[in-house]
Design an enzyme around this catalytic site. Structure first.
Site, PDB file in Angstrom:
ATOM      1  N   ASP A  92      52.744  76.663 -64.474  1.00  0.00           N
ATOM      2  CA  ASP A  92      52.265  77.868 -65.163  1.00  0.00           C
ATOM      3  C   ASP A  92      51.026  78.497 -64.537  1.00  0.00           C
ATOM      4  O   ASP A  92      50.604  79.581 -64.933  1.00  0.00           O
ATOM      5  CB  ASP A  92      52.004  77.542 -66.660  1.00  0.00           C
TER       6      ASP A  92
ATOM      7  N   HIS B 235      55.413  70.617 -58.690  1.00  0.00           N
ATOM      8  CA  HIS B 235      56.709  71.214 -59.026  1.00  0.00           C
ATOM      9  C   HIS B 235      56.728  72.715 -58.772  1.00  0.00           C
ATOM     10  O   HIS B 235      57.556  73.430 -59.332  1.00  0.00           O
ATOM     11  CB  HIS B 235      57.051  70.917 -60.499  1.00  0.00           C
TER      12      HIS B 235
ATOM     13  N   THR C 118      51.292  64.030 -70.117  1.00  0.00           N
ATOM     14  CA  THR C 118      52.603  63.861 -69.492  1.00  0.00           C
ATOM     15  C   THR C 118      53.321  62.676 -70.119  1.00  0.00           C
ATOM     16  O   THR C 118      52.724  61.657 -70.434  1.00  0.00           O
ATOM     17  CB  THR C 118      52.491  63.670 -67.960  1.00  0.00           C
ATOM     18  N   SER C 119      54.642  62.840 -70.277  1.00  0.00           N
ATOM     19  CA  SER C 119      55.446  61.777 -70.901  1.00  0.00           C
ATOM     20  C   SER C 119      55.719  60.656 -69.916  1.00  0.00           C
ATOM     21  O   SER C 119      56.337  59.652 -70.259  1.00  0.00           O
ATOM     22  CB  SER C 119      56.769  62.367 -71.399  1.00  0.00           C
TER      23      SER C 119
HETATM   24  P1  OAD Z   1      56.954  66.480 -71.383  1.00  0.00           P
HETATM   25  O1  OAD Z   1      57.348  67.542 -72.326  1.00  0.00           O
HETATM   26  O2  OAD Z   1      57.973  65.480 -70.911  1.00  0.00           O
HETATM   27  O3  OAD Z   1      55.751  65.633 -72.027  1.00  0.00           O
HETATM   28  C1  OAD Z   1      54.682  66.317 -72.613  1.00  0.00           C
HETATM   29  C2  OAD Z   1      53.668  65.263 -73.005  1.00  0.00           C
HETATM   30  O4  OAD Z   1      52.510  65.939 -73.492  1.00  0.00           O
HETATM   31  C3  OAD Z   1      54.155  64.337 -74.113  1.00  0.00           C
HETATM   32  O5  OAD Z   1      53.833  62.999 -73.783  1.00  0.00           O
HETATM   33  C4  OAD Z   1      53.356  64.807 -75.341  1.00  0.00           C
HETATM   34  O6  OAD Z   1      53.039  63.717 -76.206  1.00  0.00           O
HETATM   35  C5  OAD Z   1      52.098  65.300 -74.682  1.00  0.00           C
HETATM   36  N1  OAD Z   1      51.356  66.316 -75.438  1.00  0.00           N
HETATM   37  C6  OAD Z   1      51.830  67.207 -76.336  1.00  0.00           C
HETATM   38  N2  OAD Z   1      50.809  67.980 -76.799  1.00  0.00           N
HETATM   39  C7  OAD Z   1      49.677  67.549 -76.149  1.00  0.00           C
HETATM   40  C8  OAD Z   1      48.315  67.938 -76.179  1.00  0.00           C
HETATM   41  N3  OAD Z   1      47.884  68.931 -76.983  1.00  0.00           N
HETATM   42  N4  OAD Z   1      47.438  67.277 -75.374  1.00  0.00           N
HETATM   43  C9  OAD Z   1      47.857  66.254 -74.576  1.00  0.00           C
HETATM   44  N5  OAD Z   1      49.147  65.846 -74.495  1.00  0.00           N
HETATM   45  C10 OAD Z   1      50.030  66.491 -75.286  1.00  0.00           C
HETATM   46  O7  OAD Z   1      56.278  67.199 -70.129  1.00  0.00           O
HETATM   47  P2  OAD Z   1      55.952  66.565 -68.721  1.00  0.00           P
HETATM   48  O8  OAD Z   1      55.544  65.131 -68.828  1.00  0.00           O
HETATM   49  O9  OAD Z   1      55.004  67.483 -68.042  1.00  0.00           O
HETATM   50  O10 OAD Z   1      59.899  68.956 -64.361  1.00  0.00           O
HETATM   51  O11 OAD Z   1      57.378  66.652 -67.976  1.00  0.00           O
HETATM   52  C11 OAD Z   1      57.416  66.298 -66.592  1.00  0.00           C
HETATM   53  C12 OAD Z   1      58.434  67.163 -65.921  1.00  0.00           C
HETATM   54  O12 OAD Z   1      59.696  67.106 -66.623  1.00  0.00           O
HETATM   55  C13 OAD Z   1      58.086  68.633 -65.891  1.00  0.00           C
HETATM   56  O13 OAD Z   1      57.226  68.949 -64.837  1.00  0.00           O
HETATM   57  C14 OAD Z   1      59.446  69.254 -65.687  1.00  0.00           C
HETATM   58  C15 OAD Z   1      60.203  68.458 -66.723  1.00  0.00           C
HETATM   59  O14 OAD Z   1      61.562  68.455 -66.525  1.00  0.00           O
HETATM   60  C16 OAD Z   1      60.900  69.743 -63.825  1.00  0.00           C
HETATM   61  O15 OAD Z   1      61.366  70.652 -64.470  1.00  0.00           O
HETATM   62  C17 OAD Z   1      61.332  69.349 -62.458  1.00  0.00           C
END
Ligand code: OAD
Length: 247
Positions: A103, A118, A187-188
């Site tokens: 973003d 990414h 990140t998850s």
């Molecule tokens: P996810 O949606 O898998 O995970 C988001 C994480 O953020 C979760 O662990 C939530 O608990 C946490 N979260 C939610 N609100 C939050 C807040 N206010 N502060 C801190 N944490 C919070 O997203 P990503 O881990 O980024 O890749 O996913 C990794 C990749 O999977 C992305 O880059 C994308 C996706 O598919 C591609 O598209 C190739």
């Protein structure tokens, strides 16, 4: 409250590496991917939208879905988590931010040392040539065509089943293996190879911290777990770091 033990680890740190995921942008109103209610993958099927096969099958659908995300991000603003990370950068001689997010909000918040694992939906590239295209004629065709070769244009992001950008991945790995403190934020920890970076940091002997309101598959390996929203925890952490550096 940030523990004095953790602040001590930062006090002795010269190299700090941060990995961010969609959770850091959640408080800017940008949907995450796997959160039950708001997650993109809860409402759309990734394989229908974020793969080269999906684009070949239905380029208009994929292009329009990214246009929707691009507009949403353009209207979003960096939140206190992004701003705190930008403030953290000059506090350490060697600071590296690695993001899985596409973003561009870290850069808009003022972060300069950003590795985009990414890619970015703020950039567009030719599907055939692979090169970034900054302007094109609006013929009304969707997706628009590459002005050089006539191929279809696509967002400059990494899709599933696509390789990661080699140079960025190499720099991210080096910054993870050789650091004193590693922060895994929002990140998850499910998508590899990005999810391997905190493990590489542990292996490299770093103090690894996870900041997330939820537990993740990495939580029990983290040395410190700060449970909470990034927009709340990070400003508190940076304020404590600044106070400690003045003491
Ligand atoms: P996810 O949606 O898998 O995970 C988001 C994480 O953020 C979760 O662990 C939530 O608990 C946490 N979260 C939610 N609100 C939050 C807040 N206010 N502060 C801190 N944490 C919070 O997203 P990503 O881990 O980024 O890749 O996913 C990794 C990749 O999977 C992305 O880059 C994308 C996706 O598919 C591609 O598209 C190739």
């Amino acid at each position: 409250m940030i523990s004095s033990e953790l602040l001590k680890r930062f006090a002795g740190a010269r190299r700090v590496t941060v990995l961010t995921g969609a959770g850091v942008s959640a408080e800017s109103g940008v949907p995450t991917f796997r959160d039950a209610q708001t997650g993109l993958w809860a409402n759309f099927k990734a394989e229908d939208l974020a793969t080269p096969r999906a684009f070949r099958r239905n380029p208009r659908l994929v292009w329009e879905w990214y246009e929707w995300r691009r507009k949403l991000v353009a209207e979003a603003n960096p939140n206190p988590a992004h701003l705190a990370l930008a403030e953290m950068e000059p506090l350490f001689p060697n600071f590296q931010l690695i993001t899985q997010n596409v973003d561009g909000l870290h850069q808009r918040a003022g972060s300069r040392r950003v590795i985009e694992l990414h890619g970015s939906i703020t950039r567009t590239r030719c599907f055939d040539e692979g090169t970034v295209v900054s302007s094109w004629e609006d013929t009304g065709e969707v997706p628009p065509k590459c002005p050089r070769c006539g191929g279809l244009l696509r967002p400059d992001v990494v899709w599933f089943e696509e390789p990661m950008p080699q140079a960025e991945m190499g720099r991210a790995l080096a910054a993870s293996v050789h650091c004193d403190v590693f922060l895994s934020i929002g990140t998850s920890a499910l998508v590899y190879p990005a999810a391997s970076l905190p493990v590489e940091a542990l292996r490299g002997g770093a103090t690894v911290v996870e900041i997330n309101p939820q537990r993740t598959p990495f939580t029990e390996q983290a040395k410190f777990v700060l449970t909470g929203a990034a927009g709340v925890v990070l400003p508190e952490l940076v304020a404590d770091l600044k106070r400690a550096s003045r003491a």
